[in-house]
Motif scaffolding. Structure first.
Motif, PDB file in Angstrom:
ATOM      1  N   ARG B  13      69.868  56.912  40.881  1.00  0.00           N
ATOM      2  CA  ARG B  13      69.988  55.507  41.441  1.00  0.00           C
ATOM      3  C   ARG B  13      69.950  55.392  42.705  1.00  0.00           C
ATOM      4  O   ARG B  13      69.503  54.402  43.246  1.00  0.00           O
ATOM      5  N   ARG B  16      66.641  55.332  44.286  1.00  0.00           N
ATOM      6  CA  ARG B  16      65.726  54.433  43.781  1.00  0.00           C
ATOM      7  C   ARG B  16      64.555  55.129  43.069  1.00  0.00           C
ATOM      8  O   ARG B  16      63.509  54.657  43.152  1.00  0.00           O
ATOM      9  N   ARG B  17      64.966  56.292  42.321  1.00  0.00           N
ATOM     10  CA  ARG B  17      64.066  56.838  41.348  1.00  0.00           C
ATOM     11  C   ARG B  17      64.122  56.405  39.869  1.00  0.00           C
ATOM     12  O   ARG B  17      65.305  56.157  39.486  1.00  0.00           O
ATOM     13  N   SER B  18      63.044  56.132  39.254  1.00  0.00           N
ATOM     14  CA  SER B  18      63.271  55.578  37.723  1.00  0.00           C
ATOM     15  C   SER B  18      63.561  57.107  36.975  1.00  0.00           C
ATOM     16  O   SER B  18      62.967  58.152  37.463  1.00  0.00           O
ATOM     17  N   ALA B  35      60.839  58.691  33.278  1.00  0.00           N
ATOM     18  CA  ALA B  35      61.064  57.317  32.951  1.00  0.00           C
ATOM     19  C   ALA B  35      59.745  56.900  32.173  1.00  0.00           C
ATOM     20  O   ALA B  35      59.787  56.320  31.054  1.00  0.00           O
ATOM     21  N   ARG B  39      60.195  51.317  27.429  1.00  0.00           N
ATOM     22  CA  ARG B  39      61.390  50.623  27.931  1.00  0.00           C
ATOM     23  C   ARG B  39      62.687  51.222  27.171  1.00  0.00           C
ATOM     24  O   ARG B  39      62.291  52.202  26.271  1.00  0.00           O
ATOM     25  N   THR B  40      63.791  50.736  27.570  1.00  0.00           N
ATOM     26  CA  THR B  40      65.160  51.343  26.802  1.00  0.00           C
ATOM     27  C   THR B  40      65.051  51.028  25.203  1.00  0.00           C
ATOM     28  O   THR B  40      64.669  49.798  25.065  1.00  0.00           O
ATOM     29  N   VAL B  54      66.341  53.718  29.588  1.00  0.00           N
ATOM     30  CA  VAL B  54      65.345  53.646  30.910  1.00  0.00           C
ATOM     31  C   VAL B  54      66.011  53.143  32.076  1.00  0.00           C
ATOM     32  O   VAL B  54      66.576  51.961  31.894  1.00  0.00           O
ATOM     33  N   GLN B  56      65.953  51.627  35.714  1.00  0.00           N
ATOM     34  CA  GLN B  56      64.984  51.415  36.777  1.00  0.00           C
ATOM     35  C   GLN B  56      65.723  50.999  37.927  1.00  0.00           C
ATOM     36  O   GLN B  56      66.736  50.526  37.871  1.00  0.00           O
ATOM     37  N   PRO B  57      65.016  51.416  39.109  1.00  0.00           N
ATOM     38  CA  PRO B  57      65.826  50.904  40.236  1.00  0.00           C
ATOM     39  C   PRO B  57      66.054  49.383  40.463  1.00  0.00           C
ATOM     40  O   PRO B  57      65.394  48.840  40.015  1.00  0.00           O
ATOM     41  N   ALA B 121      58.883  45.540  42.108  1.00  0.00           N
ATOM     42  CA  ALA B 121      60.176  45.386  41.893  1.00  0.00           C
ATOM     43  C   ALA B 121      60.677  44.774  43.165  1.00  0.00           C
ATOM     44  O   ALA B 121      61.935  44.470  43.393  1.00  0.00           O
TER      45      ALA B 121
END
Lengths: 114, 216
Positions: B13, B16-18, B35, B39-40, B54, B56-57, B121
């Motif tokens: 986190r 900033r890595r997925s 990731a 999706r989650t 998942v 995501q940043p 993003a």
């Protein structure tokens, strides 16, 4: 770039879990894994719970947090994860529910220091 | 969850890595994975179910122009969960006193925005009113995958901007990406009101609910 740690709700919850473990508290983590109908927090929303009852984050708009904190403390006590379902029709089982009429499944797991 | 998994999630986190956290809901067996594009979600797996979470940043906002509106926009963006960078080569504007707790870049906006490598993003908004500073930032933003490119200024100003950017080789489709005049039309006048209108538009576009087509 400076990451907005204190405004990143995801990181904030995980950091609290780590801090509480460092303080010698038991910790559980609750995560919304599925939702049906209208639900206040999306899948993936998390809440960290400490042995002393403190919690950080949310898994609903405040409707089921009380019951989830309780389940978190049970998870800390027996070391087992559990899967909870809350819906508006679930009032018999949990005496709490979602006023919005949705249903959520919440995974509650102990966080172990080892 | 084991402490080790928790700490690796926190590190991802911060960097900033997925990352995906995969949990067998029946057994509690857990692992971290790439990731990917998924999706989650919860999926059946034999007699059990697997929850793929998942991470995501956080989204990012790059502001070109360390101006009054930027000072108001920074805390609003942070409140909405955005990491914020402010770009302005004018050292007197982009000071830590005026902008505590954000990334400050003093390079010329084309170089500075490129160095921040805007991804899908990332939102980029130019606020200087000065084409000399705004245009280089916009050009880099338009060549990136930024989900939002906005430019402060009136329709008339934007018309001249379109002419300049057309001369730079951008076609109509590329230029239609620019949200201008930036912000939702809520009659915003003060810097704080304008900041709210800009942030609301960024959030709407991020969630595919843009309320207003980019002005022609």
């Amino acid at each position: 770039m400076v990451a907005p740690d204190e405004n990143d709700d995801v990181l904030r919850v995980l950091d609290h879990a780590a801090e509480w473990l460092d303080d010698g508290q038991a910790v559980a983590l609750a995560t919304v894994v599925q939702t049906w109908g209208s639900s206040p927090r999306p899948v993936g929303s998390q809440m960290a719970i400490a042995g002393d009852g403190r919690f950080e984050g949310s898994v609903s708009g405040g409707c089921v947090e009380g019951a989830v904190v309780e389940a978190g403390q049970e998870a800390m006590a027996d070391g087992k994860s559990r899967l909870l379902t809350f819906g508006v029709s679930d009032s018999d089982a949990w005496a709490v529910g979602l006023a919005c009429g949705g249903t959520v499944r919440i995974y509650v797991e102990p966080v172990t220091s080892a | 969850m084991k402490r080790d998994v928790l700490d690796r999630l926190r590190a991802a986190r911060r960097e900033r890595r997925s990352v995906a956290l995969v949990t067998e809901l029946g057994t509690g067996v857990q692992r971290l994975a790439e990731a990917g594009a998924g999706r989650t979600r919860v999926e059946p797996a034999g007699n059990d179910e697997v929850f793929t979470h998942v991470f995501q940043p956080t989204p990012r906002l790059i502001l070109v122009g360390a101006v009054h509106i930027a000072q108001k926009l920074v805390p609003i963006a942070r409140l909405a969960g955005f990491a914020v960078d402010v770009v302005d080569p004018r050292i007197a504007f982009a000071t830590t006193e005026r902008f505590p707790d954000v990334g400050l870049a003093h390079d010329w906006p084309d170089k500075a925005v490129a160095a921040l490598s805007p991804d899908s993003a990332t939102a980029v908004v130019t606020l200087t009113h000065d084409p000399k500073l705004d245009d280089p930032g916009l050009i880099v933003a338009l060549r990136s995958r930024a989900f939002y490119v906005g430019a402060l200024g009136s329709r008339k100003t934007h018309g001249r901007r379109i002419e300049r950017l057309t001369a730079e080789g951008f076609d109509d489709a590329a230029l239609a990406r620019i949200r201008a005049p930036v912000g939702l039309p809520i009659g915003a006048i003060s810097p704080g009101e304008i900041a709210v209108s800009i942030m609301a538009d960024i959030i709407a576009v991020r969630h595919g609910r843009a309320l207003q087509a980019a002005a022609a």
